[in-house]
Scaffold this active site. Structure first.
Site, PDB file in Angstrom:
ATOM      1  N   TYR A 118       0.821  -1.217   0.000  1.00  0.00           N
ATOM      2  CA  TYR A 118       0.000   0.000   0.000  1.00  0.00           C
ATOM      3  C   TYR A 118       0.851   1.262   0.000  1.00  0.00           C
ATOM      4  O   TYR A 118       0.470   2.274  -0.576  1.00  0.00           O
ATOM      5  CB  TYR A 118      -0.901   0.031   1.242  1.00  0.00           C
ATOM      6  CG  TYR A 118      -2.261  -0.573   1.064  1.00  0.00           C
ATOM      7  CD1 TYR A 118      -2.401  -1.921   0.753  1.00  0.00           C
ATOM      8  CD2 TYR A 118      -3.405   0.197   1.225  1.00  0.00           C
ATOM      9  CE1 TYR A 118      -3.652  -2.478   0.609  1.00  0.00           C
ATOM     10  CE2 TYR A 118      -4.663  -0.360   1.079  1.00  0.00           C
ATOM     11  CZ  TYR A 118      -4.785  -1.695   0.774  1.00  0.00           C
ATOM     12  OH  TYR A 118      -6.032  -2.241   0.634  1.00  0.00           O
TER      13      TYR A 118
ATOM     14  N   LYS B 175       2.972 -15.202   3.010  1.00  0.00           N
ATOM     15  CA  LYS B 175       3.200 -15.888   1.736  1.00  0.00           C
ATOM     16  C   LYS B 175       4.705 -16.126   1.650  1.00  0.00           C
ATOM     17  O   LYS B 175       5.375 -15.762   0.666  1.00  0.00           O
ATOM     18  CB  LYS B 175       2.650 -15.045   0.571  1.00  0.00           C
ATOM     19  CG  LYS B 175       2.597 -15.746  -0.764  1.00  0.00           C
ATOM     20  CD  LYS B 175       1.518 -16.820  -0.883  1.00  0.00           C
ATOM     21  CE  LYS B 175       1.642 -17.578  -2.183  1.00  0.00           C
ATOM     22  NZ  LYS B 175       0.708 -18.715  -2.312  1.00  0.00           N
TER      23      LYS B 175
ATOM     24  N   ASP C 130      -3.259 -18.035   0.876  1.00  0.00           N
ATOM     25  CA  ASP C 130      -4.243 -18.738   0.042  1.00  0.00           C
ATOM     26  C   ASP C 130      -4.955 -19.816   0.863  1.00  0.00           C
ATOM     27  O   ASP C 130      -6.180 -19.960   0.813  1.00  0.00           O
ATOM     28  CB  ASP C 130      -3.594 -19.322  -1.224  1.00  0.00           C
ATOM     29  CG  ASP C 130      -2.303 -20.091  -0.958  1.00  0.00           C
ATOM     30  OD1 ASP C 130      -1.774 -20.022   0.170  1.00  0.00           O
ATOM     31  OD2 ASP C 130      -1.824 -20.769  -1.884  1.00  0.00           O
TER      32      ASP C 130
ATOM     33  N   ASP D 227      -6.533  -6.668   4.140  1.00  0.00           N
ATOM     34  CA  ASP D 227      -7.647  -6.019   3.449  1.00  0.00           C
ATOM     35  C   ASP D 227      -8.590  -7.086   2.897  1.00  0.00           C
ATOM     36  O   ASP D 227      -9.808  -7.035   3.098  1.00  0.00           O
ATOM     37  CB  ASP D 227      -7.095  -5.149   2.310  1.00  0.00           C
ATOM     38  CG  ASP D 227      -8.197  -4.467   1.515  1.00  0.00           C
ATOM     39  OD1 ASP D 227      -9.132  -3.943   2.144  1.00  0.00           O
ATOM     40  OD2 ASP D 227      -8.118  -4.473   0.270  1.00  0.00           O
TER      41      ASP D 227
ATOM     42  N   ASP E 116     -12.443  -8.610   4.631  1.00  0.00           N
ATOM     43  CA  ASP E 116     -13.724  -8.594   3.899  1.00  0.00           C
ATOM     44  C   ASP E 116     -14.327  -9.999   3.881  1.00  0.00           C
ATOM     45  O   ASP E 116     -15.532 -10.178   4.083  1.00  0.00           O
ATOM     46  CB  ASP E 116     -13.534  -8.132   2.448  1.00  0.00           C
ATOM     47  CG  ASP E 116     -13.902  -6.668   2.250  1.00  0.00           C
ATOM     48  OD1 ASP E 116     -13.689  -5.876   3.191  1.00  0.00           O
ATOM     49  OD2 ASP E 116     -14.400  -6.319   1.155  1.00  0.00           O
TER      50      ASP E 116
END
Ligand code: IPM
Ligand code: MG
Length: 355
Positions: free
Chosen positions: A135, A190, A222, A246, A250
């Site tokens: 970001y 990751k 994942d 982020d 959600d």
């Protein structure tokens, strides 16, 4: 106690108005000042985060934030888009720790797209690092490629980047939060592909040795996305970077049935915080009076708890929200047959009555 009230765009103004009514009824000594932010500020001043708004936010003990954004600003240059207001506030106030609880209210078990037995009693806390990662990493931009697969063509790039201290401080937030819960932290990374997240994993592991009473496990992002819908209740505290957080927050919010119910807190090192619903500005339903104000009202409760040291008042608000749900009152997003459909205003008034 000074609160900067920044309603923003879309349904932001409608839902923040209800949260302000709830705060006013508590009879605490709260000084609230409102300012424009996001698209609303761009219209009035030509910038989504005007100096005056930033100053107000910096000087306040806490910021109560609605939402920013509208498709009509999609064509603006990036620095002028409404989203830059929230990113700018996070960066300027150093709000590195984003707490996003995903709690399933018993009365709303049926509102989730998952089977009731999978989510009944669900209580996860996602802790998202909020001021680093891809970001904010530099360099970023567009240019004509000088190497790679297609030299001479246009390319764009962003930089994923974390420093050791940035990872350490968010890891401490996660372990300390877990101590007050079921003492489990899942760190999502990751590391199998990205150097940034190998450092993340190493540092979280090191910090974890200072918390021998908290169980730590690591999961690739994942797999975490998959496990969250397969068996969400096996998570307690999830800590991850800005980008993965982020996305996963959600996903986690929808496990509970409605993103309209979920509050969030973004804190800096001195417990100054910005409090906002986890959902966005929902321009499609703005101005219709049907948005769910409960996420914002619950964000106000988090504000009282974390920045204003008013735990009792926070609990009163949370109890009042449970009361109105038990009364069967539902905004459109959580409505189901047999319950009573109410407007934004009616929901706010019901919480005020319950208090
Ligand atoms: C969020 C939002 C923001 C983000 C946008 C509006 C910049 O999606 O708070 O999750 O990506 O962080
Ligand atoms: Mg988001």
């Amino acid at each position: 106690m000074k609160i900067a009230v920044l309603p923003g765009d879309g349904i932001g103004t409608e839902i923040v108005a209800e949260a302000v009514k709830v705060l006013n009824v508590l009879e605490l000594k709260l000084e609230m000042e409102t300012a424009l932010v996001g698209g609303a500020a761009y219209e009035a001043y030509g910038h989504p985060l005007p100096e005056a708004t930033l100053k107000l936010a910096k000087e306040a003990d806490a910021v109560l934030f609605g939402a920013v954004g509208d498709w009509k600003y999609d064509k603006l240059d990036r620095p002028l888009r409404p989203e830059q207001a929230i990113l700018g506030l996070r960066k300027n106030l150093g709000l590195f720790a984003n707490l996003r609880p995903a709690i399933c209210y018993e009365q709303l078990v049926g509102a989730s797209s998952l089977k009731p037995e999978l989510i009944s009693g669900l209580d996860i806390l996602i802790i998202r690092e909020l001021t680093g990662d891809i970001y904010f990493g530099q360099p970023r931009g567009r240019r004509i490629a000088s190497d790679g697969l297609f030299p001479g063509t246009e390319e764009a790039f962003d930089t994923m980047r974390y420093s050791r201290p940035e990872i350490e401080r968010i890891a401490h937030v996660a372990f300390q939060a877990a101590r007050k819960r079921s003492k489990r932290v899942t760190s999502v990374d990751k590391a199998n592909v990205l150097e940034t997240f190998q450092l993340w994993k190493d540092v979280v592991t090191e910090v974890g040795t200072q918390y021998p009473d908290v169980a730590l496990d690591h999961m690739y992002v994942d797999n975490a996305a998959m496990q969250l819908v397969r068996d969400p209740k096996k998570f307690d505290v999830v800590v991850t970077g800005n980008m993965f957080g982020d996305i996963l927050s959600d996903e986690a919010s929808m496990l509970t049935g409605s993103i309209g119910m979920l509050p969030s807190a973004s804190l800096n090192a001195s417990k100054q915080g910005l409090y906002e619903p986890s959902h966005g500005s929902a321009p499609d339903i703005a101005g219709k009076g049907i948005a769910n104000p409960l996420a914002t009202i619950l964000s106000a409760a988090m504000m009282l708890r974390f920045s204003l040291n008013q735990e009792a008042a926070a609990q009163r608000i949370e109890a009042a929200v449970k009361t109105v749900l038990a009364q069967g009152l539902r905004t459109a997003d959580i409505f189901s047959p047999g319950t009573t459909r109410v407007s934004t205003l009616e929901m706010g008034a019901a919480v005020v009555r319950a208090l």
